[in-house]
Scaffold this motif. Structure first.
Motif, short mmCIF file in Angstrom:
data_model
loop_
_atom_site.label_atom_id
_atom_site.label_comp_id
_atom_site.label_asym_id
_atom_site.label_seq_id
_atom_site.Cartn_x
_atom_site.Cartn_y
_atom_site.Cartn_z
N THR A 166 22.45 55.21 48.36
CA THR A 166 22.88 54.18 47.39
C THR A 166 21.85 53.07 47.33
OG1 THR A 166 25.12 54.66 48.12
CG2 THR A 166 24.87 52.78 46.68
N GLY A 167 21.36 52.66 48.50
CA GLY A 167 20.35 51.60 48.56
C GLY A 167 19.09 51.98 47.81
N ARG A 168 18.64 53.20 47.99
CA ARG A 168 17.41 53.63 47.32
C ARG A 168 17.62 53.71 45.81
NH1 ARG A 168 13.70 55.22 51.01
NH2 ARG A 168 12.33 56.02 49.42
N ARG A 169 18.82 54.17 45.41
CA ARG A 169 19.10 54.29 43.97
C ARG A 169 19.16 52.92 43.30
NH1 ARG A 169 22.34 59.63 42.69
NH2 ARG A 169 20.66 60.97 43.36
N THR A 170 19.70 51.94 44.00
CA THR A 170 19.88 50.62 43.36
C THR A 170 18.64 49.75 43.52
OG1 THR A 170 21.03 49.94 45.36
CG2 THR A 170 22.41 50.47 43.48
N THR A 171 17.67 50.18 44.29
CA THR A 171 16.44 49.38 44.42
C THR A 171 15.21 50.22 44.06
OG1 THR A 171 16.25 49.91 46.77
CG2 THR A 171 17.41 47.88 46.23
N ARG A 172 15.36 50.99 42.98
CA ARG A 172 14.26 51.84 42.51
C ARG A 172 13.03 51.03 42.14
NH1 ARG A 172 15.97 57.12 40.80
NH2 ARG A 172 18.20 57.21 40.46
N TRP A 173 13.24 49.75 41.83
CA TRP A 173 12.15 48.90 41.38
C TRP A 173 11.18 48.54 42.51
CZ3 TRP A 173 12.46 44.14 43.86
CH2 TRP A 173 13.69 43.84 44.43
N LEU A 174 11.61 48.77 43.75
CA LEU A 174 10.73 48.42 44.87
C LEU A 174 9.57 49.39 44.94
CD1 LEU A 174 13.13 47.64 47.84
CD2 LEU A 174 11.57 46.06 46.75
N PRO A 175 8.34 48.88 45.17
CA PRO A 175 7.24 49.82 45.35
C PRO A 175 7.44 50.58 46.66
CG PRO A 175 6.50 47.56 45.65
CD PRO A 175 7.94 47.49 45.29
N ARG A 176 7.25 51.91 46.60
CA ARG A 176 7.43 52.72 47.82
C ARG A 176 6.25 53.64 48.01
NH1 ARG A 176 13.08 52.75 46.24
NH2 ARG A 176 14.20 51.63 47.85
#
Lengths: 260, 221
Positions: A244-254
């Protein structure tokens, strides 16, 4: 290709751990540690297969899941709210921080006597302990995340005519989300520790209660089955939060390949 | 309708002392005033005060004769650093001022105007520095502000992108009646864009030049 080999390594590591367990228990190895009283993989598998056919296994599982979800949801709502409040309002910080910092070092499981005295039913006490355990990591992470937000984003929203609620909705909540999810992840981990411990102390149902009960009647395969169930539930809960965290913070550079 | 500014004996700072003192300045409606000064001269401080993000210790800042006591959508601001919200796409960043004011979310024309058609669904991190400044420009102008305050918006761009952005800015401003206060440390940029050039030195405005030349500005700096 690299994903395949990564999965192969993971499966291999699990198989190696299971193989070592089987070797040590099947040979009744007594080194400094004693494996002669622990069940073999076969005994554990047989117990697991027997348990998954009984309704009581699922009732225990459901009971623990309901407790953790209730406690965790309350902790998330309270932790995020208080974290934001303390980070944004010096007055709220003055009022709440001394009390919270005095209570924070107390392990949640040490609250069991208080929970027994406070609540009319064990059920509510267990939820309270789970909530207390998860609350602090969530609150602290939220507080740090909100304080670390660049003032530039808030200035931008204010110059568009945005008020406090606009800043909260458009800057603070989405901007603090990566930090909040860090807190939720840690909170879920400690919530599992505490719900299982509380069930072992004062529960009538639940995976923790059933595991401890198995130990008291010297049913060691059932103890291991209980531990496997707790591990699987904890892993599923952490994975759900991570996803859920990854889906809702897709905008973060990874970095590439950091998805798992 | 464009906005006028009047600064009357303004003293500005951040708690540890004044950055600017005794500022008297008039900005006419529809004018593009370039403010040039070296690093630390208080250019951004002046702009933040005009935006209403900073209150003066002393003196008054008037916008159309009314004292500036806080921010207003009439005074849009473009920041030097990336002021875009990184979790919102290009379209959703440009829509934000309209959402806040509960206006119809008609932003396609502005996105096209700044040359970002086809990139509406990209996140800020997927854009170049110049493209991000284009989004900031569209976001500042979409709500029809009466003044635009620009804080070294092209300071971090390479020479070619900077020239493109300057052309774009002059082009889009022709279609708006907004008053513009443009802060820069680049004398040539101030000369190119400004109807007048205010030269900021340590502590305050040294002079406001109506027909500025490079030599004159450098002399004042």
């Amino acid at each position: 290709m690299s994903s395949m080999s990564s999965w192969a390594r993971r499966i291999l590591a699990l198989l190696a751990a299971a193989g070592t367990w089987q070797l040590l228990t099947a040979t009744d190895a007594v080194l400094w540690l004693r494996f002669d009283r622990l069940p073999t993989l076969g005994e554990i598998a047989a117990e697991l297969l027997q348990q998954v056919t009984t309704p009581i296994y699922y009732l225990d599982l459901l009971q623990s899941v309901i407790r953790i979800l209730t406690g965790f949801a309350l902790a998330a709502a309270a932790g995020i709210t208080v974290g934001i409040l303390i980070a944004r309002s010096p007055k709220a910080s003055d009022l709440l921080t001394p009390l919270l910092e005095a209570v924070r070092p107390i392990p949640a499981i040490a609250l069991v006597p208080i929970a027994i005295l406070l609540f009319p039913q064990d059920e509510q006490g267990i939820v309270f302990i789970t909530c207390a355990a998860a609350f602090f990591p969530i609150m602290v992470s939220t507080r740090h995340a909100v304080r670390a937000l660049p003032t530039l984003w808030e200035d931008a929203v204010r110059t568009m005519g945005g008020g406090r609620l606009h800043v909260l909705r458009n800057v603070i909540l989405p901007g603090a989300l990566p930090g909040v999810f860090g807190g939720l992840s840690v909170g879920m981990g400690v919530a599992w520790i505490c719900v299982i411990s509380a069930e072992m102390i004062s529960g009538d149902f639940g995976v923790g209660y059933r595991t401890w009960h198995a130990y008291t009647i010297v049913d060691y395969p059932a103890v291991i089955v209980g531990m496997i169930t707790i591990g699987a539930l904890g892993w599923l809960a952490s994975a759900a939060i991570e996803l859920t965290g990854r889906r809702t913070t897709r905008w973060l550079p990874r970095a590439e390949g950091s998805s798992a | 309708m464009s906005l006028s500014f009047r600064l009357d004996g303004v003293r500005l700072g951040y708690g540890h002392g004044a950055v600017l003192d005794g500022i008297d300045l008039d900005v006419a409606p529809g004018e593009l005033l370039a403010v040039v000064g070296s690093s630390g001269s208080g250019k951004s401080t002046l702009l933040r005060a005009l935006a209403g993000l900073l209150q003066p210790y002393q003196g008054k800042i008037l916008a159309d004769g009314e004292e500036v006591r806080g921010t207003s959508p009439d005074r849009a601001m473009i920041f030097q650093e990336d002021g875009l919200l990184p979790w919102r796409t290009v379209r959703r960043n440009v829509e934000l001022p309209l959402r806040i004011r509960r206006k119809p979310l008609d932003v396609s024309a502005w996105i096209e105007r700044v040359g970002l058609a086809g990139r509406e669904d990209r996140l800020p991190r997927e854009l170049s520095g110049g493209q991000r400044q284009r989004v900031q420009l569209a976001r500042a102008l979409v709500g029809g502000p009466r003044a635009v305050l620009m804080d070294e918006p092209f300071g971090a761009l390479d020479a070619q992108t900077r020239a493109d952005m300057q052309r774009l800015l002059l082009d889009v401003l022709r279609d708006t009646a907004a008053t513009v206060v443009f802060v820069t440390h680049d004398v040539d940029e101030a000369l190119l864009l400004g109807d007048r050039v205010a030269v900021l030195g340590r502590g305050g405005i040294k002079t406001v030049l109506t027909s500025a030349t490079r030599e004159r500005i450098l002399e004042e700096l």
